[in-house]
Scaffold this motif. Structure first.
Motif, PDB file in Angstrom:
ATOM      1  N   ILE A 126       0.841  -1.203   0.000  1.00  0.00           N
ATOM      2  CA  ILE A 126       0.000   0.000   0.000  1.00  0.00           C
ATOM      3  C   ILE A 126       0.876   1.253   0.000  1.00  0.00           C
ATOM      4  O   ILE A 126       0.581   2.237  -0.703  1.00  0.00           O
ATOM      5  CB  ILE A 126      -0.949  -0.015   1.212  1.00  0.00           C
ATOM      6  CG1 ILE A 126      -1.973  -1.135   1.060  1.00  0.00           C
ATOM      7  CG2 ILE A 126      -1.657   1.332   1.368  1.00  0.00           C
ATOM      8  CD1 ILE A 126      -2.826  -1.364   2.293  1.00  0.00           C
ATOM      9  N   TYR A 127       1.962   1.215   0.769  1.00  0.00           N
ATOM     10  CA  TYR A 127       2.888   2.352   0.785  1.00  0.00           C
ATOM     11  C   TYR A 127       3.483   2.578  -0.601  1.00  0.00           C
ATOM     12  O   TYR A 127       3.599   3.723  -1.064  1.00  0.00           O
ATOM     13  CB  TYR A 127       4.005   2.112   1.807  1.00  0.00           C
ATOM     14  CG  TYR A 127       5.155   3.090   1.675  1.00  0.00           C
ATOM     15  CD1 TYR A 127       5.050   4.385   2.186  1.00  0.00           C
ATOM     16  CD2 TYR A 127       6.334   2.713   1.021  1.00  0.00           C
ATOM     17  CE1 TYR A 127       6.094   5.294   2.042  1.00  0.00           C
ATOM     18  CE2 TYR A 127       7.381   3.616   0.878  1.00  0.00           C
ATOM     19  CZ  TYR A 127       7.249   4.896   1.387  1.00  0.00           C
ATOM     20  OH  TYR A 127       8.286   5.800   1.241  1.00  0.00           O
ATOM     21  N   GLU A 128       3.854   1.492  -1.279  1.00  0.00           N
ATOM     22  CA  GLU A 128       4.414   1.615  -2.628  1.00  0.00           C
ATOM     23  C   GLU A 128       3.395   2.236  -3.584  1.00  0.00           C
ATOM     24  O   GLU A 128       3.724   3.147  -4.362  1.00  0.00           O
ATOM     25  CB  GLU A 128       4.840   0.239  -3.148  1.00  0.00           C
ATOM     26  CG  GLU A 128       5.441   0.278  -4.549  1.00  0.00           C
ATOM     27  CD  GLU A 128       5.646  -1.098  -5.147  1.00  0.00           C
ATOM     28  OE1 GLU A 128       6.497  -1.219  -6.039  1.00  0.00           O
ATOM     29  OE2 GLU A 128       4.941  -2.046  -4.730  1.00  0.00           O
ATOM     30  N   PHE A 129       2.155   1.769  -3.524  1.00  0.00           N
ATOM     31  CA  PHE A 129       1.113   2.327  -4.383  1.00  0.00           C
ATOM     32  C   PHE A 129       0.903   3.814  -4.085  1.00  0.00           C
ATOM     33  O   PHE A 129       0.776   4.630  -5.009  1.00  0.00           O
ATOM     34  CB  PHE A 129      -0.198   1.567  -4.177  1.00  0.00           C
ATOM     35  CG  PHE A 129      -0.254   0.234  -4.878  1.00  0.00           C
ATOM     36  CD1 PHE A 129       0.842  -0.272  -5.561  1.00  0.00           C
ATOM     37  CD2 PHE A 129      -1.407  -0.527  -4.855  1.00  0.00           C
ATOM     38  CE1 PHE A 129       0.800  -1.490  -6.206  1.00  0.00           C
ATOM     39  CE2 PHE A 129      -1.477  -1.751  -5.494  1.00  0.00           C
ATOM     40  CZ  PHE A 129      -0.369  -2.239  -6.165  1.00  0.00           C
ATOM     41  N   TYR A 130       0.841   4.158  -2.800  1.00  0.00           N
ATOM     42  CA  TYR A 130       0.631   5.555  -2.419  1.00  0.00           C
ATOM     43  C   TYR A 130       1.784   6.425  -2.942  1.00  0.00           C
ATOM     44  O   TYR A 130       1.560   7.526  -3.461  1.00  0.00           O
ATOM     45  CB  TYR A 130       0.530   5.662  -0.904  1.00  0.00           C
ATOM     46  CG  TYR A 130       0.541   7.092  -0.393  1.00  0.00           C
ATOM     47  CD1 TYR A 130      -0.613   7.873  -0.448  1.00  0.00           C
ATOM     48  CD2 TYR A 130       1.707   7.653   0.126  1.00  0.00           C
ATOM     49  CE1 TYR A 130      -0.602   9.185   0.013  1.00  0.00           C
ATOM     50  CE2 TYR A 130       1.730   8.967   0.577  1.00  0.00           C
ATOM     51  CZ  TYR A 130       0.573   9.722   0.518  1.00  0.00           C
ATOM     52  OH  TYR A 130       0.593  11.023   0.958  1.00  0.00           O
ATOM     53  N   HIS A 131       3.003   5.913  -2.799  1.00  0.00           N
ATOM     54  CA  HIS A 131       4.175   6.665  -3.244  1.00  0.00           C
ATOM     55  C   HIS A 131       4.158   6.876  -4.760  1.00  0.00           C
ATOM     56  O   HIS A 131       4.453   7.971  -5.252  1.00  0.00           O
ATOM     57  CB  HIS A 131       5.445   5.915  -2.816  1.00  0.00           C
ATOM     58  CG  HIS A 131       6.717   6.638  -3.138  1.00  0.00           C
ATOM     59  ND1 HIS A 131       7.060   7.840  -2.557  1.00  0.00           N
ATOM     60  CD2 HIS A 131       7.733   6.322  -3.993  1.00  0.00           C
ATOM     61  CE1 HIS A 131       8.220   8.241  -3.028  1.00  0.00           C
ATOM     62  NE2 HIS A 131       8.666   7.348  -3.899  1.00  0.00           N
ATOM     63  N   LEU A 132       3.781   5.842  -5.504  1.00  0.00           N
ATOM     64  CA  LEU A 132       3.721   5.960  -6.962  1.00  0.00           C
ATOM     65  C   LEU A 132       2.646   6.965  -7.387  1.00  0.00           C
ATOM     66  O   LEU A 132       2.880   7.803  -8.260  1.00  0.00           O
ATOM     67  CB  LEU A 132       3.443   4.589  -7.587  1.00  0.00           C
ATOM     68  CG  LEU A 132       4.570   3.551  -7.501  1.00  0.00           C
ATOM     69  CD1 LEU A 132       4.106   2.213  -8.066  1.00  0.00           C
ATOM     70  CD2 LEU A 132       5.819   4.030  -8.235  1.00  0.00           C
ATOM     71  N   ILE A 133       1.477   6.865  -6.783  1.00  0.00           N
ATOM     72  CA  ILE A 133       0.394   7.783  -7.135  1.00  0.00           C
ATOM     73  C   ILE A 133       0.771   9.221  -6.759  1.00  0.00           C
ATOM     74  O   ILE A 133       0.472  10.165  -7.498  1.00  0.00           O
ATOM     75  CB  ILE A 133      -0.915   7.341  -6.444  1.00  0.00           C
ATOM     76  CG1 ILE A 133      -1.374   5.994  -7.015  1.00  0.00           C
ATOM     77  CG2 ILE A 133      -2.006   8.391  -6.620  1.00  0.00           C
ATOM     78  CD1 ILE A 133      -2.530   5.370  -6.268  1.00  0.00           C
ATOM     79  N   HIS A 134       1.458   9.381  -5.601  1.00  0.00           N
ATOM     80  CA  HIS A 134       1.890  10.705  -5.174  1.00  0.00           C
ATOM     81  C   HIS A 134       2.884  11.310  -6.165  1.00  0.00           C
ATOM     82  O   HIS A 134       2.936  12.539  -6.344  1.00  0.00           O
ATOM     83  CB  HIS A 134       2.519  10.618  -3.783  1.00  0.00           C
ATOM     84  CG  HIS A 134       2.907  11.947  -3.197  1.00  0.00           C
ATOM     85  ND1 HIS A 134       1.978  12.884  -2.796  1.00  0.00           N
ATOM     86  CD2 HIS A 134       4.131  12.507  -2.968  1.00  0.00           C
ATOM     87  CE1 HIS A 134       2.595  13.957  -2.335  1.00  0.00           C
ATOM     88  NE2 HIS A 134       3.909  13.764  -2.420  1.00  0.00           N
ATOM     89  N   GLN A 135       3.648  10.456  -6.850  1.00  0.00           N
ATOM     90  CA  GLN A 135       4.595  10.917  -7.866  1.00  0.00           C
ATOM     91  C   GLN A 135       3.923  11.205  -9.202  1.00  0.00           C
ATOM     92  O   GLN A 135       4.585  11.647 -10.140  1.00  0.00           O
ATOM     93  CB  GLN A 135       5.688   9.864  -8.090  1.00  0.00           C
ATOM     94  CG  GLN A 135       6.704   9.748  -6.980  1.00  0.00           C
ATOM     95  CD  GLN A 135       7.762   8.718  -7.318  1.00  0.00           C
ATOM     96  OE1 GLN A 135       7.457   7.578  -7.655  1.00  0.00           O
ATOM     97  NE2 GLN A 135       9.022   9.111  -7.237  1.00  0.00           N
ATOM     98  N   GLY A 136       2.647  10.963  -9.283  1.00  0.00           N
ATOM     99  CA  GLY A 136       1.944  11.146 -10.551  1.00  0.00           C
ATOM    100  C   GLY A 136       1.972   9.921 -11.426  1.00  0.00           C
ATOM    101  O   GLY A 136       1.638   9.989 -12.618  1.00  0.00           O
ATOM    102  N   ALA A 137       2.381   8.773 -10.869  1.00  0.00           N
ATOM    103  CA  ALA A 137       2.466   7.524 -11.639  1.00  0.00           C
ATOM    104  C   ALA A 137       1.327   6.600 -11.227  1.00  0.00           C
ATOM    105  O   ALA A 137       1.529   5.463 -10.785  1.00  0.00           O
ATOM    106  CB  ALA A 137       3.817   6.851 -11.415  1.00  0.00           C
TER     107      ALA A 137
END
Length: 214
Positions: A126-137
């Motif tokens: 979940i942290y990885e997904f959040y980080h990717l979405i936060h980067q615009g990915a």
């Protein structure tokens, strides 16, 4: 007349008793029926993941001008997450050994450790997904990210379902004991959990390791 009626009633009662004895079913659950059905379910799940892997194979290089896996993936984080899931498979094996020995306390202990490791895996994902979405990915950024989120997210949902199932069993075991029914449920969950480990090894290799290649 009354003698004939009594004879007919007696014959009818004997026939009814014979019919009842003949058609009485002692066990409505066929032997190994649950395990066979669960194997069929796992085969259908294999088809689901096979289609997701095939989609990623086709779309995995379609970046649409966005970031690639080499730019996004943190292999150190993914390696730690992989270790959580692989170790949880070992601890589940210890739980099955304890259950076969009818040791309820150790079974509960190892199931609890397995659940904690599975929760750690899910939290990092979940942290990885959040980080990717936060980067615009996010999944809408490119076909590559759509396929990535679909495949890894589906696996994560399976892990979540496995944790819920595991917690349910941890409540059932103290209440009913290590009965044949609970052993059957533990065996099905064990197959499911190991299946998720095998799928994740393919995800780690095919998505992450190959994804960082130029």
């Amino acid at each position: 007349m009354s003698n004939n009626t009594a004879t007919l009633s007696s014959n009818h009662g004997a026939a009814g008793a014979d019919t009842g004895a003949r058609y009485h079913v002692r066990d409505h659950h066929p032997e190994n029926g649950t395990l066979l059905g669960f194997w069929i379910y796992l085969m259908s799940d294999c088809l689901l993941f096979a289609s997701l892997f095939a989609s990623f194979a086709v779309l995995g290089r379609n970046y649409a001008g966005g970031p690639s896996g080499a730019e996004l993936f943190d292999l150190q984080l993914v390696a730690i997450n992989t270790a959580f899931l692989l170790v949880s498979s070992i601890t589940f094996g210890f739980a099955m050994i304890a259950a076969q020995a009818k040791n309820l306390a150790k079974t509960q202990l190892w199931l609890g450790v397995t659940g904690i490791l599975g929760a750690c895996f899910l939290a990092l994902e979940i942290y990885e997904f959040y980080h990717l979405i936060h980067q615009g990915a996010g999944p809408a950024r490119s076909a590559f990210l759509t396929a990535f989120f679909s495949l890894v997210g589906t696996h994560g949902l399976h892990v979540l379902f496995g944790i819920v199932w595991l917690i349910t069993l941890m409540f059932q075991l103290p209440k009913h004991g290590i009965t044949p029914e609970n052993m059957r449920r533990l065996s099905c969950l064990s197959m499911f959990w190991h299946f998720l480990d095998v799928v994740w090894i393919f995800v780690f290799t095919f998505v992450y390791l190959m994804g960082v290649l130029p």
